[in-house]
Write a protein that holds these residues in place. Structure first.
Motif, short mmCIF file in Angstrom:
data_model
loop_
_atom_site.label_atom_id
_atom_site.label_comp_id
_atom_site.label_asym_id
_atom_site.label_seq_id
_atom_site.Cartn_x
_atom_site.Cartn_y
_atom_site.Cartn_z
N SER B 61 -19.04 -29.77 20.97
CA SER B 61 -18.63 -29.94 22.37
C SER B 61 -17.52 -28.96 22.66
CB SER B 61 -18.15 -31.39 22.58
OG SER B 61 -17.38 -31.45 23.75
N TYR B 62 -17.62 -28.26 23.79
CA TYR B 62 -16.64 -27.24 24.13
C TYR B 62 -16.10 -27.58 25.51
CZ TYR B 62 -14.71 -22.65 25.28
OH TYR B 62 -13.88 -21.64 25.65
N GLU B 63 -14.75 -27.66 25.61
CA GLU B 63 -14.17 -28.01 26.90
C GLU B 63 -13.79 -26.74 27.64
OE1 GLU B 63 -10.89 -30.37 25.65
OE2 GLU B 63 -12.19 -31.88 24.77
N LEU B 64 -14.39 -26.55 28.81
CA LEU B 64 -14.13 -25.33 29.57
C LEU B 64 -12.72 -25.36 30.13
CD1 LEU B 64 -16.63 -23.56 29.62
CD2 LEU B 64 -16.68 -23.83 32.07
N GLY B 65 -11.93 -24.33 29.83
CA GLY B 65 -10.57 -24.24 30.35
C GLY B 65 -9.65 -25.30 29.80
N GLY B 66 -10.07 -25.98 28.73
CA GLY B 66 -9.22 -26.99 28.12
C GLY B 66 -9.16 -28.32 28.86
N TRP B 67 -9.98 -28.48 29.92
CA TRP B 67 -10.00 -29.76 30.65
C TRP B 67 -10.95 -30.70 29.93
CZ3 TRP B 67 -6.77 -30.59 34.71
CH2 TRP B 67 -6.19 -29.46 35.29
N ALA B 68 -10.44 -31.88 29.57
CA ALA B 68 -11.26 -32.80 28.80
C ALA B 68 -12.38 -33.37 29.67
CB ALA B 68 -10.40 -33.93 28.26
N TRP B 71 -13.72 -34.98 33.23
CA TRP B 71 -13.16 -34.30 34.41
C TRP B 71 -13.51 -32.83 34.42
CZ3 TRP B 71 -10.40 -37.91 31.54
CH2 TRP B 71 -10.24 -39.14 32.18
N GLY B 72 -13.35 -32.19 33.26
CA GLY B 72 -13.70 -30.78 33.18
C GLY B 72 -15.17 -30.61 32.88
N ILE B 73 -15.61 -29.36 32.92
CA ILE B 73 -16.99 -29.07 32.56
C ILE B 73 -17.08 -28.97 31.05
CG2 ILE B 73 -18.80 -27.31 32.67
CD1 ILE B 73 -17.77 -26.65 35.49
N GLU B 74 -18.09 -29.61 30.49
CA GLU B 74 -18.25 -29.62 29.05
C GLU B 74 -19.50 -28.82 28.68
OE1 GLU B 74 -19.42 -33.39 27.60
OE2 GLU B 74 -18.81 -33.00 25.54
N TYR B 75 -19.40 -27.97 27.67
CA TYR B 75 -20.60 -27.32 27.14
C TYR B 75 -20.97 -28.02 25.85
CZ TYR B 75 -20.70 -23.39 30.38
OH TYR B 75 -20.83 -22.61 31.49
N VAL B 76 -22.25 -28.38 25.74
CA VAL B 76 -22.69 -29.13 24.57
C VAL B 76 -23.81 -28.37 23.88
CG1 VAL B 76 -23.60 -31.32 23.76
CG2 VAL B 76 -22.20 -31.27 25.80
N VAL B 77 -23.68 -28.20 22.58
CA VAL B 77 -24.79 -27.65 21.81
C VAL B 77 -25.24 -28.73 20.85
CG1 VAL B 77 -25.59 -25.70 20.46
CG2 VAL B 77 -23.55 -25.48 21.85
N CYS B 130 -29.24 -24.36 29.35
CA CYS B 130 -29.44 -25.05 28.08
C CYS B 130 -28.12 -25.53 27.49
CB CYS B 130 -30.12 -24.14 27.07
SG CYS B 130 -31.78 -23.75 27.59
N ILE B 131 -27.04 -24.81 27.72
CA ILE B 131 -25.81 -25.13 26.99
C ILE B 131 -24.90 -26.07 27.77
CG2 ILE B 131 -24.28 -23.26 27.77
CD1 ILE B 131 -23.63 -22.84 24.80
N THR B 132 -25.03 -26.13 29.09
CA THR B 132 -24.05 -26.89 29.85
C THR B 132 -24.32 -28.39 29.75
OG1 THR B 132 -22.95 -27.12 31.95
CG2 THR B 132 -25.29 -26.77 32.03
N GLY B 133 -23.25 -29.16 29.83
CA GLY B 133 -23.38 -30.60 29.78
C GLY B 133 -22.97 -31.23 31.10
N ASP B 134 -23.09 -30.44 32.18
CA ASP B 134 -22.62 -30.90 33.47
C ASP B 134 -23.77 -30.77 34.47
OD1 ASP B 134 -19.84 -31.23 35.15
OD2 ASP B 134 -21.36 -30.13 36.27
N THR B 192 -22.51 -43.09 40.23
CA THR B 192 -21.74 -43.14 38.99
C THR B 192 -20.35 -42.54 39.13
OG1 THR B 192 -22.58 -41.02 38.27
CG2 THR B 192 -23.81 -42.94 37.56
N GLY B 193 -20.15 -41.66 40.09
CA GLY B 193 -18.85 -41.02 40.24
C GLY B 193 -18.56 -40.00 39.16
N THR B 194 -19.58 -39.53 38.47
CA THR B 194 -19.35 -38.54 37.44
C THR B 194 -20.49 -37.53 37.42
OG1 THR B 194 -19.08 -38.16 35.08
CG2 THR B 194 -20.39 -40.05 35.71
N LEU B 195 -20.20 -36.33 36.91
CA LEU B 195 -21.24 -35.30 36.84
C LEU B 195 -21.53 -34.90 35.40
CD1 LEU B 195 -20.06 -33.11 39.81
CD2 LEU B 195 -22.24 -34.28 39.66
N ASN B 196 -20.72 -35.42 34.46
CA ASN B 196 -20.94 -35.10 33.05
C ASN B 196 -22.18 -35.84 32.56
OD1 ASN B 196 -20.63 -35.74 30.11
ND2 ASN B 196 -19.02 -34.21 30.38
N ILE B 197 -23.12 -35.10 31.95
CA ILE B 197 -24.41 -35.71 31.62
C ILE B 197 -24.25 -36.87 30.64
CG2 ILE B 197 -26.62 -35.28 30.48
CD1 ILE B 197 -26.73 -32.62 31.89
#
Lengths: 121, 498
Positions: B61-68, B71-77, B130-134, B192-197
């Protein structure tokens, strides 16, 4: 009750008008107009969903600590839709430039006339 | 602390994105191509590293810009997305090796910089999806991919002006599909109030069955079905693939629709969950008939085509039918078959379209009437096409056989009359594939060469990438531990971890 969803009704009606225009018109520019309407209706949907009743603009205000914090509208959908607006503009620009090239190449922007040509679509 | 390898998830999407504007500045034949190939090969290298890491130590899991997250955009492999990254960047790199000489015949030299910039943007979009988790980030990447692919298809204009109308048609249909997806994401966000998959998936059981969620599932499934060219939403695909430049057809046939299939798998299995998708909603009842109708009717339509590229394009729609059939069967073997077939079909179809690209390079046409006697005129290319065709039919030792084997096993696992019926229909569809490949063989080997043509092979720089894909497809048909192994593990993860 049904007026409570006024914005959503308008969204669906605009969406359907746009889709109908895309499907029913053979003029390619009119198709693009329909497609833009179709995309723009979704902006209204996102903007409506960020509204919190009684909420104000989401700006932090300084005030005495004992007053209740004001209710804010949700700004996130508005930010999202800014991105979608950019996408919509890019789509319209690309679509219209394709129409220009089609006009140069086929001499018409009417889908039915293009279909009648031997090497039409 | 900030080592380069910890930044790999973002680099895989950023590298082609940042290279694109640089590439647009260059003129001439060699420079834009070289920059694009280096960027694509770099993405391929990173994807392989990511897949190896995921295989040994679990999802990244990679946090874009350090935002957890959330709330932040997460990249998931995870295994599936890592597998898709390797497939997409690998196909792209292979196709680019082919592009150096072939593209100069189809696109004016003055436009090559912009052409390859659009190519890199399309690659960025696919890798990003493919890589984004948002969920909303997916929409952005989907549009980056789509907008650049409309432009790339229109570049076939110099060969045939119908490329313009094909691109316009794709633009209209593709935008409708992407907008449906956007509405679906909006409805899910409302509930749901969220966009993180991953976060949506966690909250989903509380709200499943409510009316906005039903609408969201409808919009997302239909939107993605349009994007992945599921029968009957496939009308844009044959035109687009037929008139696009050769390398674009080869690249998109291997990757563009597969990315949307990946998204559909993500939504059905991870977000909606297996139980809700197949028991609450009974998506099988919708997807299964469309998949079966798709592969039967499109294989039949392919037989009657007079243009070789169009023939293969209809066959692609049929193959999408197989992939959707696998996931509609809703068991682990079926999902394995889907994922394996995404990979196998990408390799085989890219190889086939590249060998057609070789023929176009020499003959200047892809109509069957102009390709008479091509087997004697270009023996090496045509032999490659026939081997690829065997893979499409599903002859043993080819990858097509592996995926059909798993499909048949999955259909039998489902049992009942439907399962046996599907097996019978799969056989019929394979026989139809024999007929359309045989038509090409007949034209290529049993017709006389037109007067005045001489034996002339495509240049070596075109033949090597083509044969790389053809031989690669045989390698993955015999030594299946890579594709089947990963597909099995990914399917088990999706079915269990939902």
């Amino acid at each position: 009750m049904s007026f409570g969803f006024f914005n959503y009704w308008v969204f669906i009606i605009l969406l359907m008008i746009g889709l109908y225009t895309v499907m029913s018109r053979s003029n390619l520019v009119k198709k693009m107009i329909g497609l833009s309407l179709f995309q723009i209706s979704v902006f209204l949907f996102y903007i409506s969903m960020g509204k919190v009743s009684g909420g104000t603009a989401p700006i932090v205000v300084d005030g005495p600590l004992d007053t209740a914090a004001p209710i804010y509208s949700n700004p996130l959908p508005h930010v999202l839709i800014l991105t979608a607006i950019v996408v919509g503009i890019a789509t319209t620009a690309l679509g219209l430039s394709l129409v220009v090239r089609i006009r140069e190449s086929f001499g018409t922007i009417d889908e039915e006339e293009i279909l009648e040509m031997k090497d039409g679509a | 602390m900030l080592s380069l390898s910890s930044q790999f998830p973002i680099l895989v999407a950023i590298a082609p994105l940042m290279t694109a504007p640089i590439c647009a500045l260059f003129r001439g034949k060699a420079a834009p191509w070289a920059i694009t190939t280096i960027a694509s090969a770099f993405a391929f290298y990173i994807s392989l590293q990511l897949l190896l890491t995921v295989a040994s130590s679990g999802p990244i899991s990679y946090e874009l810009g350090g935002w957890a997250p959330p709330w932040g955009i997460e990249y998931v492999v995870d295994l599936l997305s890592g597998f898709m990254l390797v497939l997409i960047s690998g196909v792209s790199t292979g196709v680019l090796l082919f592009a150096r000489e072939s593209i100069t015949k189809e696109v004016p030299t003055s436009q090559l910089g912009l052409f390859f910039a659009a190519y890199l943007l399309a690659l960025t979009g696919m890798l990003g999806i493919c890589i984004t988790g948002d969920a909303f980030n997916v929409f952005v990447f989907l549009e980056i991919m789509s907008l650049s692919s409309y432009a790339l298809i229109a570049m076939g204009e110099r060969t045939d002006r119908r490329a313009l109308t094909a691109a316009f048609q794709y633009l209209i249909i593709g935008t409708v599909g992407a907008t449906f997806y956007l509405i679906g994401v909006g409805l899910i966000y409302m509930m749901t109030g969220t966009l993180n998959i991953a976060d949506i998936a966690a909250r989903f059981p509380e709200i499943e069955g409510t009316r906005p969620i039903l609408a969201a599932v409808g919009f997302i499934v239909i939107g993605l079905a349009i994007k992945l060219a599921l029968f009957p939403f496939h009308v844009w695909l044959p035109n687009g693939y037929t008139y696009a430049p050769s390398i674009i057809t080869a690249f998109f046939a291997g990757t563009a629709t597969k990315v949307s299939v990946y998204l559909l798998i993500r939504y059905i299995f991870t977000v909606f969950g297996v139980d809700y998708s197949f028991e609450g909603l009974e998506l099988t009842d919708i997807l299964l008939p469309l998949a079966v109708l798709g592969f039967l009717s499109m294989s039949a339509v392919a037989i009657y085509q007079s243009n070789l590229k169009r023939l293969l394009a209809y066959s692609s729609v049929a193959q999408i039918g197989y992939i959707i059939l696998g996931l509609a069967l809703a068991n682990e073997t079926g999902l394995t078959a889907s994922i394996v077939h995404i990979f196998n079909h990408a390799i085989v179809k890219t190889g086939l379209f590249l060998s057609v690209g070789c023929m176009f390079f020499v003959v200047g046409s892809t109509y069957l009437k102009d390709l008479e006697g091509i087997g004697r005129r270009m023996p090496i290319t045509t032999f490659g096409f026939v081997l690829g065709g065997l893979g499409l039919i599903g002859v043993p030792l080819t990858p097509g056989f592996i995926s059909k084997w798993y499909l048949v096993v999955a259909a039998l696992e489902k049992g009942s009359v439907i399962g046996y019926g599907i097996v019978a229909l799969l056989m019929i569809s394979s026989l139809l594939a024999v007929i359309y490949i045989w038509r090409v063989v007949e034209v290529a080997y049993f017709r006389e060469m037109p007067e005045g043509t001489v034996k002339e092979e495509a240049p070596i720089s075109l033949l090597v990438p083509t044969w790389l894909f053809i031989l690669g497809s045989f390698y993955f048909g015999i030594e299946t531990s890579f594709n089947v192994g990963i597909a099995k593990a990914a399917a088990a993860f999706l079915m269990g971890g939902a």
